[in-house]
Design a protein around this motif. Structure first.
Motif, PDB file in Angstrom:
ATOM      1  N   TRP A  75       0.840  -1.199   0.000  1.00 30.23           N
ATOM      2  CA  TRP A  75       0.000   0.000   0.000  1.00 30.23           C
ATOM      3  C   TRP A  75       0.880   1.256   0.000  1.00 30.23           C
ATOM      4  O   TRP A  75       0.626   2.217  -0.724  1.00 30.23           O
ATOM      5  N   LYS A  80      -2.305   2.514  -2.936  1.00 31.50           N
ATOM      6  CA  LYS A  80      -3.689   2.044  -2.814  1.00 31.50           C
ATOM      7  C   LYS A  80      -3.695   0.696  -2.108  1.00 31.50           C
ATOM      8  O   LYS A  80      -2.884  -0.181  -2.433  1.00 31.50           O
ATOM      9  N   PHE A 137     -10.532   4.937  -1.569  1.00 35.71           N
ATOM     10  CA  PHE A 137      -9.241   5.578  -1.309  1.00 35.71           C
ATOM     11  C   PHE A 137      -8.689   6.195  -2.588  1.00 35.71           C
ATOM     12  O   PHE A 137      -8.769   5.590  -3.674  1.00 35.71           O
ATOM     13  N   GLU A 138      -8.136   7.376  -2.465  1.00 36.17           N
ATOM     14  CA  GLU A 138      -7.388   7.954  -3.573  1.00 36.17           C
ATOM     15  C   GLU A 138      -5.974   7.381  -3.575  1.00 36.17           C
ATOM     16  O   GLU A 138      -5.453   6.985  -2.533  1.00 36.17           O
ATOM     17  N   VAL A 139      -5.373   7.337  -4.743  1.00 36.04           N
ATOM     18  CA  VAL A 139      -4.009   6.821  -4.843  1.00 36.04           C
ATOM     19  C   VAL A 139      -3.037   7.842  -4.267  1.00 36.04           C
ATOM     20  O   VAL A 139      -2.953   8.977  -4.745  1.00 36.04           O
TER      21      VAL A 139
END
Length: 361
Positions: A75, A80, A137-139
Motif C-alpha cells: 500500500w 492504494k 481511497f485515492e491513490v
C-alpha cells in the motif's frame, strides 16, 4: 483517516509477528514459554503435541502476519490498499486464532495468553480490512513520516524478538567447576562412571520439553561409545502448570531407592501432566512393585532419607538458579569450569560443537 488505517495495517502485523515469532522460536528450540500467572501455555503446547502431532501452529502465524505486513508495505509503495487479499488472509487467520483460543479455554481448559493476544491482533486486523472494504481511497504513496514509522516499527520488532525470544540462543553460561560439585552422593545416572564427558540434567516430570529430549539423550548414549555419563537431578518448576512436579520427583526418589528409577522415569513421562495427580504417580510406582502405603507414609516425613535426597536436589536447583527445564551442566570430570546449556544449546554442543568429539568417536 487513510494514514490511520495504513498505520494499523503495519502495526498490527508487526505485533502479530512478535507473538508468532516468539512462539516459533520456543517451538524450534524447545525452551519454556513465558506465560505469566496462568501457566496454561505449556498445557496447550502439550495438547497440540499429543493430539495434532506437534503441528507448528506458530509457523503458520508467522507466514500469515508476514503476508499481511507485505500488503501494508505494498500500500505504501503503490498508494492504494489491497483490501480483498487482506480480508482473505486476516479472515482465515482470525478463524484459526479464535478456534485455538476457544480450544484452549474450553477443551484444554488452559489460558494461553499468547493465543489470546494473537487472536485479538488478527481480529483487529480483519476488522480494519473490513472497515477499509467499505471506503474509497485515492491513490497516494507513502511519505517520509510513514516510511519512518515503518522503520521504527521494524526496529522495535527486532529488539523485542532479540530480547524475549533470541536472548538465550547464543549465550553459553559458564559456572564454577569441577562438575562433581553438582553430582549427589547417590546419583540417578546412566552410562560410564569414568566417562570423559559428564552431563547433569536438571529436569521436571511435568515439563513437555524434558519429555521430548529423552530420545535425544538415548541416542547420544548409544552413539557415545561409553564416553558419556548422564546424571539426573530433580528441578520441579514453581510456575503454574507444574504443580505436580515436586510430588512426581519425590516419588521418583522412592523408585531410585528401590532400584527402579529409570523404569519410573520412562513411565512417568507418559502420563498427561495436565490431568495427572499425586495418586497418578504413586500408581506408576506401585505398578513397578513399590508399596503404596510405604510411599504415602514416608513422603510426609521430612526426616525420611528419601525426602532428604529430594530436598537436596531442590536446594541445588535453587542455589544454581534453575528457572527453566531441561537445563544441562556439561564438562569433563577435571575441568575447572562447567558449561550450562538450554536444550538446543546442549544438542548443538554435543552433535556438532564443543563436545562432539566425545560422541562421534
Amino acid at each position: 483517516m487513510a494514514r490511520f488505517l495504513k498505520f494499523l495495517c503495519l502495526i498490527l502485523p508487526l505485533g502479530g509477528l512478535f507473538v508468532a515469532g516468539y512462539l516459533s522460536i520456543k517451538h524450534a528450540t524447545g525452551d519454556e514459554i513465558a506465560c505469566g500467572k496462568s501457566g496454561g501455555c505449556g498445557e496447550v503446547a502439550m495438547w497440540v503435541e499429543k493430539n495434532l502431532g506437534n503441528f507448528p501452529v506458530a509457523y503458520v502465524g508467522v507466514v500469515g502476519y508476514f503476508l499481511l505486513l507485505a500488503l501494508g508495505v505494498l500500500w505504501m509503495v503503490k498508494g492504494k490498499p489491497e483490501v480483498k487479499p487482506g480480508l482473505i488472509i486476516s479472515g482465515f487467520g482470525a478463524v484459526m486464532s479464535v478456534a485455538l483460543m476457544v480450544l484452549s479455554l474450553f477443551v484444554i481448559k488452559a489460558e494461553c495468553r499468547w493465543c489470546i493476544a494473537s487472536a485479538a491482533i488478527m481480529l483487529a486486523t480483519f476488522g480494519t480490512y473490513y472497515w477499509m472494504n467499505r471506503l474509497t481511497f485515492e491513490v497516494k504513496r507513502a511519505d517520509k513520516i510513514e516510511w519512518g514509522a515503518l522503520a521504527l516499527g521494524v526496529v522495535a520488532l527486532i529488539v523485542a524478538t532479540e530480547r524475549y525470544g533470541l536472548a538465550s540462543l547464543g549465550t553459553v553460561v559458564v559456572i564454577k567447576g569441577p562438575i562433581s560439585l553438582y553430582i549427589p552422593a547417590n546419583p540417578k545416572e546412566k552410562g560410564n562412571k569414568d566417562a570423559p564427558i559428564v552431563v547433569v540434567e536438571f529436569f521436571d516430570f511435568t515439563c513437555i520439553h524434558c519429555r521430548k529430549v529423552n530420545e535425544e539423550l538415548k541416542d547420544l548414549l548409544d552413539k557415545s561409545n561409553n564416553n558419556f555419563r548422564l546424571v539426573m537431578r530433580n528441578a520441579p518448576l514453581a510456575s503454574p502448570g507444574h504443580e505436580k512436579g515436586p510430588a512426581a520427583a519425590l516419588i521418583g526418589e522412592f523408585a531410585h531407592e528401590k532400584g527402579k528409577f529409570w523404569e519410573y522415569y520412562n513411565l512417568a513421562f507418559k502420563e498427561d501432566a495436565t490431568v495427572a495427580t499425586i495418586e497418578t504417580f504413586i500408581a506408576v510406582a506401585a505398578g513397578l512393585g513399590l508399596d503404596k502405603a510405604e510411599i504415602e507414609r514416608r513422603r510426609k516425613d521430612p526426616k525420611d532419607p528419601v525426602v532428604q535426597l529430594w530436598a537436596d536436589d531442590l536446594n541445588m536447583m535453587n542455589n544454581v538458579g534453575i528457572g527453566e527445564t531441561p537445563m544441562f551442566f556439561v564438562a569433563t570430570p577435571t575441568a575447572l569450569e562447567v558449561d550450562v546449556y538450554t536444550q538446543k544449546q546442549f544438542t548443538d554442543a554435543m552433535r556438532t560443537g564443543k563436545y562432539s568429539k566425545y560422541i562421534n568417536r
